[in-house]
Design a protein around this motif. Structure first.
Motif: not given
Length: 112
Positions: A25-38, A43-47, A62-72
């Motif tokens: 499961a960790d080797n698939i594209f956009l696994s949960r671990a990878q999405a959580n890392e991104w 969040q570090v960039a936001f702060v 603003r792009w990061f915010v959109s990507a964050y919402v999409w990943l969620s």
């Protein structure tokens, strides 16, 4: 930021592609671990953005915010697709998780 960079470099690990199983499961594209890392790095960039008031990077943030919402949303969609858990309990947990920090931040900073 330098301390965070140093810890990140220390924690790097090399993955041998031949020893990793393709069905893992960790080797698939956009696994949960990878999405959580991104999402964590965003969040570090936001702060950092808000801490330094760096207006010159407003648009990428603003792009990061959109990507964050999409990943969620993507993570929730994958969870529902794989687990078929459409219970009210899961729905309430998601609403709590998504809205609690916003409410806490609003109360802590005394903003509407």
């Amino acid at each position: 930021m330098v301390a965070l960079l140093m810890v990140s470099v220390i924690k790097l690990k090399v993955v041998d592609p031949e020893s990793a199983s393709p069905s893992s499961a960790d080797n698939i594209f956009l696994s949960r671990a990878q999405a959580n890392e991104w999402k964590g790095w965003m969040q570090v960039a936001f702060v950092a953005y808000h801490y330094t008031n760096a207006q010159d990077v407003y648009v990428p943030v603003r792009w990061f915010v959109s990507a964050y919402v999409w990943l969620s949303g993507f993570g929730n969609g994958v969870y529902f697709w794989t687990s078929a858990d459409f219970s009210f309990k899961r729905f309430a947990q998601q609403l709590w998780r998504i809205n609690f920090l916003c409410l806490l931040l609003s109360l802590a900073t005394a903003t509407p």
